[in-house]
Write an enzyme that holds these catalytic residues in place. Structure first.
Site, PDB file in Angstrom:
ATOM      1  CG  ASP A 136      -1.894   1.188   1.167  1.00 25.34           C
ATOM      2  OD1 ASP A 136      -2.089   1.703   0.112  1.00 25.34           O
ATOM      3  OD2 ASP A 136      -2.628   1.460   2.184  1.00 25.34           O
ATOM      4  CG  ASP A 345      -4.035   4.589  -3.570  1.00 26.51           C
ATOM      5  OD1 ASP A 345      -3.437   3.835  -2.780  1.00 26.51           O
ATOM      6  OD2 ASP A 345      -5.512   4.544  -3.376  1.00 26.51           O
TER       7      ASP A 345
END
Ligand SMILES: *[C@@H]1O[C@H](CO)[C@@H](O)[C@H](O)[C@H]1NC(C)=O
Ligand SMILES: *[C@@H]1O[C@H](CO)[C@@H](O)[C@H](O)[C@H]1NC(C)=O
Ligand SMILES: *[C@@H]1O[C@H](CO)[C@@H](O)[C@H](O)[C@H]1NC(C)=O
Ligand SMILES: *[C@@H]1O[C@H](CO)[C@@H](O)[C@H](O)[C@H]1NC(C)=O
Ligand SMILES: *[C@@H]1O[C@H](CO)[C@@H](O)[C@H](O)[C@H]1NC(C)=O
Length: 469
Positions: A136, A345
């Site tokens: 992440d 992201d």
């Protein structure tokens, strides 16, 4: 409306325990080479290993998109509510507890393995055991589920058991690492007086998803010869929410507790990755360290754009989109439309654009596509859909996303389109919403097969085409 079933199959690394013994004698002598790990997608095809059937949860793609929308909403509210975040900075200085309401929803890094995420395997403890962790770039804190567990979801690998690791240590609430937990998790740590003042973290991901447990340290093993003693992470005993069957999360954002920051004294503050396509599932990698920019096949091909920052989310990676072309023609939108916080992201699937930009993109794209393919109804959040499957669409207008500086993403058909329901294929972009404060997110579908470099030391982000090998 129909639905597609994705069998969730996992590729697992074969790691033998004999490697763990080797590592102890060799690793400290291998400084500075960059680390390279394989990256997998949760829907990728199985190759070398099959999981037991309990892990093969069927997933509806429309559900995946809807869950992913929660992450986008959380990111959106975090970035546009700047006033609350500046008061947050002020209140931190004054020692006032955080206003959780305005900031406690970072990204939802969670919607799991099983929801369009990418993951890596890391080793922890002595002897080393390997764990399957969501990768992440949108969060910093690292945690995994731990024994003894109050609430744990079913995960791929056996639970981490601190009592079985001879290098495991719980950090006390008087340590500097405990003080920094607040900025990494958005929640104040607490002190467990019953357990020798152990530092307890709470990482919140939304109103319902969180991991809570002891702040811990143990030996991190990335490859048999590359390890980090005293790696700081959360040993999660109480984990609630949509984390799928992953064992935990590896945060690669910029806070000092992220895996990147902890490795940077030894390897440098640089990483790169290539996210494989879901169908090939192969060639994906995460590389950490200064040398990750000098990978043989891609070193000359990186083109860079400045890495930007945003006070509302100082740990995230931002850049500036300056134009989009469809079939070589620039969209007719004012340059100001692109001037919104734009975040890289790995946990968002579909790229989000400010509404005016998305509307122009959609119009230009549909204009060209509809000459050749019949339009189809909207699917989930995707509203530019066509009849036919991706494989049967040989002629698709090229889309280029052009960034400040020299970098661009020249998207291939699999980055531009996504299979929705059977026989329907959609433009894989969406609007970030119609509020006045807008954001943009460069999602993982558009990043697939590019090498993406985060050169934090030099504040730049680079892209190189055909990066997965
Ligand atoms: C995985 O399962 C597939 C289909 O069930 C089978 O063909 C393949 O041989 C299995 N692979 C391994 C490594 O067991
Ligand atoms: C963001 O701010 C708006 C109004 O300023 C408010 O309505 C909304 O609830 C805030 N969102 C969060 C997550 O705090
Ligand atoms: C990585 O490169 C930066 C400059 O680009 C340098 O300052 C740093 O010392 C290097 N780190 C390592 C571990 O080699
Ligand atoms: C470089 O790319 C070629 C094919 O494009 C591939 O065969 C080779 O393994 C790659 N080398 C490395 C070091 O990734
Ligand atoms: C986009 O990048 C490629 C190299 O990756 C380059 O050849 C091309 O000229 C760039 N396009 C624009 C519009 O900058």
């Amino acid at each position: 409306m129909g639905t597609i079933w994705f069998p969730v199959l996992y590729l697992l690394l074969a790691i033998t325990s004999s490697l763990a013994e080797l590592q102890e004698t060799h690793l400290l002598q291998h400084k500075q080479a960059s680390i390279r790990l394989d990256i997998y997608h949760d829907h990728g095809p199985a190759t070398s290993h099959n999981l037991t059937s309990k892990h093969k949860t069927p997933i509806f793609f429309s559900d995946v998109l809807l869950r992913n929308e929660e992450r986008v909403k959380a990111l959106h509210s975090r970035l546009v509510n700047k006033s609350s975040s500046s008061s947050l900075v002020a209140s931190k200085k004054a020692g006032v507890p955080l206003k959780l309401k305005s900031i406690s929803i970072p990204l939802n890094p969670a919607f799991s393995i099983g929801s369009g995420n990418y993951y890596v395997k890391i080793g922890l403890g002595t002897p080393t055991k390997y764990y399957t962790m969501i990768l992440d770039t949108g969060s910093s804190f690292c945690w995994l589920q731990c024994r003894p567990c109050i609430s744990c979801h079913t995960q791929i690998d056996p639970l981490f058991d601190p009592s079985k690791s001879k290098t495991y240590k719980t950090l006390s609430c008087h340590t500097s690492q405990c003080s920094s937990v607040k900025d990494a998790t958005f929640n104040n740590p607490s002190c467990d007086a019953k357990s020798s003042n152990a530092c307890e973290y709470t990482a919140s991901y939304s109103d319902t998803s969180q991991s809570q447990g002891y702040l811990s340290q143990d030996l991190l093993t990335l490859t048999p010869f590359q390890t980090l003693p005293g790696f700081v992470y959360g040993c999660g005993k109480n984990n609630l929410g949509m984390f799928g069957t992953s064992d935990g999360i590896v945060g690669l954002a910029q806070h000092q507790l992220s895996m990147l920051s902890q490795l940077s004294p030894k390897y440098g503050s640089v990483f790169s990755y290539c996210l494989p396509t879901v169908s090939s599932g192969r060639g994906g990698f995460l590389s950490i360290g200064n040398l990750s920019l000098a990978m043989p096949n891609i070193s000359t091909a990186y083109r860079f754009t400045p890495m930007l920052s945003d006070s509302a989310a100082p740990n995230l990676y931002f850049l500036r989109l300056t134009a989009i072309t469809v079939a070589g023609r620039r969209l007719e939108v004012s340059p100001a439309s692109y001037r919104v916080p734009t975040v890289m992201d790995t946990g968002t699937i579909i790229t989000r654009l400010p509404e005016s930009v998305y509307t122009a993109l959609r119009e230009a794209f549909v204009n060209v596509m509809s000459k050749r393919y019949a339009q189809a109804p909207a699917y989930s959040i995707l509203d530019a859909c066509f009849k036919g499957s991706l494989h049967n669409m040989p002629v698709v207008p090229e889309i280029q996303m052009i960034f400040r500086g020299a970098a661009n993403l020249t998207l291939k058909t699999p980055n531009v389109l996504i299979d929705g329901v059977k026989g329907i294929t959609c433009l894989a972009f969406a609007s970030s919403g119609s509020t006045t404060n807008q954001i943009a997110i460069i999602g993982n579908h558009q990043q697939q097969t590019f090498s993406v470099a985060y050169d934090v030391s030099n504040s730049r982000i680079g892209f190189a085409a055909d990066g997965c090998h």
